[in-house]
Design a protein around this motif. Structure first.
Motif, PDB file in Angstrom:
ATOM      1  N   GLN A 233       0.855  -1.241  -0.061  1.00  0.00           N
ATOM      2  CA  GLN A 233       0.085   0.009   0.076  1.00  0.00           C
ATOM      3  C   GLN A 233       0.772   1.374  -0.030  1.00  0.00           C
ATOM      4  O   GLN A 233       0.784   2.059   1.053  1.00  0.00           O
ATOM      5  CB  GLN A 233      -1.119   0.142   1.223  1.00  0.00           C
ATOM      6  N   PRO A 234       1.659   1.507  -0.985  1.00  0.00           N
ATOM      7  CA  PRO A 234       2.604   2.678  -0.891  1.00  0.00           C
ATOM      8  C   PRO A 234       1.703   4.049  -1.100  1.00  0.00           C
ATOM      9  O   PRO A 234       0.706   3.935  -1.745  1.00  0.00           O
ATOM     10  CB  PRO A 234       3.137   2.416  -2.360  1.00  0.00           C
ATOM     11  N   THR A 235       2.177   4.960  -0.468  1.00  0.00           N
ATOM     12  CA  THR A 235       1.646   6.193  -0.379  1.00  0.00           C
ATOM     13  C   THR A 235       2.214   7.335  -1.272  1.00  0.00           C
ATOM     14  O   THR A 235       1.641   8.638  -1.177  1.00  0.00           O
ATOM     15  CB  THR A 235       1.755   6.811   1.211  1.00  0.00           C
ATOM     16  N   ASP A 236       3.422   6.990  -1.927  1.00  0.00           N
ATOM     17  CA  ASP A 236       3.971   8.005  -2.703  1.00  0.00           C
ATOM     18  C   ASP A 236       3.575   7.750  -4.309  1.00  0.00           C
ATOM     19  O   ASP A 236       4.282   8.200  -5.234  1.00  0.00           O
ATOM     20  CB  ASP A 236       5.430   7.832  -2.793  1.00  0.00           C
ATOM     21  N   LEU A 237       2.295   7.485  -4.527  1.00  0.00           N
ATOM     22  CA  LEU A 237       1.684   7.238  -5.971  1.00  0.00           C
ATOM     23  C   LEU A 237       1.451   8.828  -6.460  1.00  0.00           C
ATOM     24  O   LEU A 237       0.841   9.642  -5.922  1.00  0.00           O
ATOM     25  CB  LEU A 237       0.401   6.651  -5.988  1.00  0.00           C
TER      26      LEU A 237
ATOM     27  N   VAL B  61       2.426   7.626 -15.134  1.00  0.00           N
ATOM     28  CA  VAL B  61       2.157   7.486 -16.433  1.00  0.00           C
ATOM     29  C   VAL B  61       3.592   7.135 -17.114  1.00  0.00           C
ATOM     30  O   VAL B  61       3.529   6.419 -18.093  1.00  0.00           O
ATOM     31  CB  VAL B  61       1.661   8.834 -17.238  1.00  0.00           C
ATOM     32  N   ILE B  62       4.494   7.907 -16.623  1.00  0.00           N
ATOM     33  CA  ILE B  62       5.717   7.769 -17.175  1.00  0.00           C
ATOM     34  C   ILE B  62       6.557   6.089 -16.838  1.00  0.00           C
ATOM     35  O   ILE B  62       6.983   5.550 -17.593  1.00  0.00           O
ATOM     36  CB  ILE B  62       6.928   8.521 -16.730  1.00  0.00           C
ATOM     37  N   ASN B  63       6.155   5.622 -15.678  1.00  0.00           N
ATOM     38  CA  ASN B  63       6.382   4.485 -15.056  1.00  0.00           C
ATOM     39  C   ASN B  63       5.805   3.210 -15.977  1.00  0.00           C
ATOM     40  O   ASN B  63       6.102   2.259 -16.389  1.00  0.00           O
ATOM     41  CB  ASN B  63       6.018   4.314 -13.682  1.00  0.00           C
TER      42      ASN B  63
ATOM     43  N   SER C 167       9.292   4.845  -4.341  1.00  0.00           N
ATOM     44  CA  SER C 167       9.739   3.883  -3.651  1.00  0.00           C
ATOM     45  C   SER C 167       9.907   2.581  -4.745  1.00  0.00           C
ATOM     46  O   SER C 167       9.194   2.670  -6.015  1.00  0.00           O
ATOM     47  CB  SER C 167       8.745   3.416  -2.467  1.00  0.00           C
ATOM     48  N   LEU C 168      10.511   1.785  -4.355  1.00  0.00           N
ATOM     49  CA  LEU C 168      10.574   0.545  -5.232  1.00  0.00           C
ATOM     50  C   LEU C 168       9.085  -0.136  -5.393  1.00  0.00           C
ATOM     51  O   LEU C 168       8.927  -0.684  -6.549  1.00  0.00           O
ATOM     52  CB  LEU C 168      11.302  -0.441  -4.422  1.00  0.00           C
TER      53      LEU C 168
ATOM     54  N   VAL D  38       7.214   1.854  -8.181  1.00  0.00           N
ATOM     55  CA  VAL D  38       7.676   1.584  -9.481  1.00  0.00           C
ATOM     56  C   VAL D  38       7.287   0.283  -9.982  1.00  0.00           C
ATOM     57  O   VAL D  38       6.914   0.060 -11.360  1.00  0.00           O
ATOM     58  CB  VAL D  38       9.219   1.598  -9.320  1.00  0.00           C
ATOM     59  N   LEU D  39       7.606  -0.874  -9.087  1.00  0.00           N
ATOM     60  CA  LEU D  39       7.175  -2.147  -9.469  1.00  0.00           C
ATOM     61  C   LEU D  39       5.770  -2.291  -9.973  1.00  0.00           C
ATOM     62  O   LEU D  39       5.377  -3.039 -10.976  1.00  0.00           O
ATOM     63  CB  LEU D  39       7.210  -3.132  -8.358  1.00  0.00           C
ATOM     64  N   ILE D  40       4.767  -1.734  -9.370  1.00  0.00           N
ATOM     65  CA  ILE D  40       3.383  -1.742  -9.465  1.00  0.00           C
ATOM     66  C   ILE D  40       2.986  -1.327 -10.876  1.00  0.00           C
ATOM     67  O   ILE D  40       2.416  -1.922 -11.664  1.00  0.00           O
ATOM     68  CB  ILE D  40       2.490  -0.935  -8.405  1.00  0.00           C
ATOM     69  N   PHE D  41       3.614  -0.069 -11.088  1.00  0.00           N
ATOM     70  CA  PHE D  41       3.236   0.489 -12.317  1.00  0.00           C
ATOM     71  C   PHE D  41       4.083  -0.173 -13.635  1.00  0.00           C
ATOM     72  O   PHE D  41       3.779  -0.125 -14.817  1.00  0.00           O
ATOM     73  CB  PHE D  41       3.221   2.038 -12.606  1.00  0.00           C
ATOM     74  N   ASN D  42       5.211  -0.500 -13.261  1.00  0.00           N
ATOM     75  CA  ASN D  42       6.084  -1.699 -14.365  1.00  0.00           C
ATOM     76  C   ASN D  42       5.321  -2.699 -14.858  1.00  0.00           C
ATOM     77  O   ASN D  42       5.158  -3.087 -15.843  1.00  0.00           O
ATOM     78  CB  ASN D  42       7.190  -1.778 -13.709  1.00  0.00           C
ATOM     79  N   PHE D  43       4.692  -3.426 -13.779  1.00  0.00           N
ATOM     80  CA  PHE D  43       4.016  -4.566 -13.998  1.00  0.00           C
ATOM     81  C   PHE D  43       2.767  -4.266 -14.836  1.00  0.00           C
ATOM     82  O   PHE D  43       2.227  -5.075 -15.567  1.00  0.00           O
ATOM     83  CB  PHE D  43       3.667  -5.559 -12.750  1.00  0.00           C
TER      84      PHE D  43
END
Length: 303
Positions: free
Chosen positions: A55-59, A65-67, A175-176, A179-184
């Protein structure tokens, strides 16, 4: 030295994924379009699992969009990979796929105006020579086997480099986990976009109708291996290995693929048929060593 064990586990898991990929594309799906669709859409579940657990808070919408574009670049990387994997030995595909540092170096020159060192130029040359040796064949006029697929794999490495450069920049801000959430998510989105092309949609639909639960499970296994490798790669970085050192260790990925491909062909010749003739194995091994050393030279110069 914990980072070293993680860094060695990453290519092992990725190699297992590559071997399962080769089996799946030749014996389960009827075409590479259906294969990459099934390979990509599973990533939406990993994106959801990461969000639910951390539950990352830095979205941030702009960065997201870039991610996602970075994730789409990963999809294009694997799209090209699957196109060539259908016709080539996996132990040939992966070393050429490993040429990504060439494009990272080129991007640093074009975008950041960095001046390459003589060692980096040497590493670049070694990767090119390794690829040429790997693709040598008496069956073609210029000694370059599968020229169409070699170009496609270099395009694959280019998109991998694009994703790496974007993700590296975003990781300095976010945060990692985010980044992983939007990469996937971007990777999965690429698979869904295939459905917009009528011909591809028919190919995918026809394959989905014929696959059974066990065959879907095989795609689940290869996704787990692939994500597992990525997790170990990140764990190696988190354990203090440093990006350059970890990248050098992980670059032995093609050697794992060569060994596992040889073993799989010996044990399961009906399912995996790599070229394991002595001359072919020696040529592959020599080229892989040259490519790995070239990757190491370029990566270590980044320290």
């Amino acid at each position: 030295m914990t980072w070293l064990y993680f860094a060695l586990l990453a290519p092992l898991f990725w190699s297992l994924s590559n071997i399962v990929d080769k089996f799946a594309i030749n014996h389960i799906t009827s075409n590479c379009i259906s294969f990459i669709f099934l390979l990509s859409i599973g990533n939406i579940f990993f994106a959801g699992a990461i969000y639910a657990y951390f539950q990352p808070t830095d979205l941030d919408l702009h960065i997201a969009v870039i991610n996602i574009c970075s994730g789409l670049a990963i999809f294009l990387q694997y799209f090209a990979y699957s196109y060539s994997l259908e016709d080539m030995d996996v132990s040939v595909v992966i070393p050429i796929h490993q040429s990504e540092p060439i494009f990272v170096l080129a991007a640093s020159i074009l975008i950041f105006h960095a001046i390459p060192t003589s060692w980096q130029v040497t590493g670049f040359a070694m990767i090119v020579v390794g690829i040429l040796i790997l693709c040598m064949s008496r069956q073609t006029i210029r000694g370059l086997g599968h020229p169409r697929h070699v170009v496609v794999l270099l395009v694959s490495a280019f998109f991998g480099a694009v994703s790496t450069v974007i993700s590296d920049e975003i990781l300095q801000l976010k945060s990692l986990e985010s980044v992983l959430i939007f990469n996937f998510a971007g990777y999965a989105l690429g698979g869904m976009l295939l459905l917009l092309v009528p011909k591809w949609r028919r190919l995918i639909t026809n394959d989905l109708k014929t696959l059974n639960f066990k065959q879907f499970g095989i795609f689940g296994v290869t996704n787990i291996f692939d994500v597992g490798g990525y997790v170990f790669f990140m764990a190696a970085l988190a354990a203090g290995g440093g990006a350059a050192l970890v990248s050098v260790v992980v670059s032995i990925h093609p050697l794992f693929v060569l060994a596992l491909g040889f073993l799989a062909t010996k044990l399961f010749p009906k399912f995996i048929a790599e070229d394991i003739a002595p001359g072919g194995v020696v040529r592959k091994f020599l080229s892989i060593v040259i490519i790995v050393v070239g990757v190491a030279v370029i990566s270590l110069q980044a320290m």
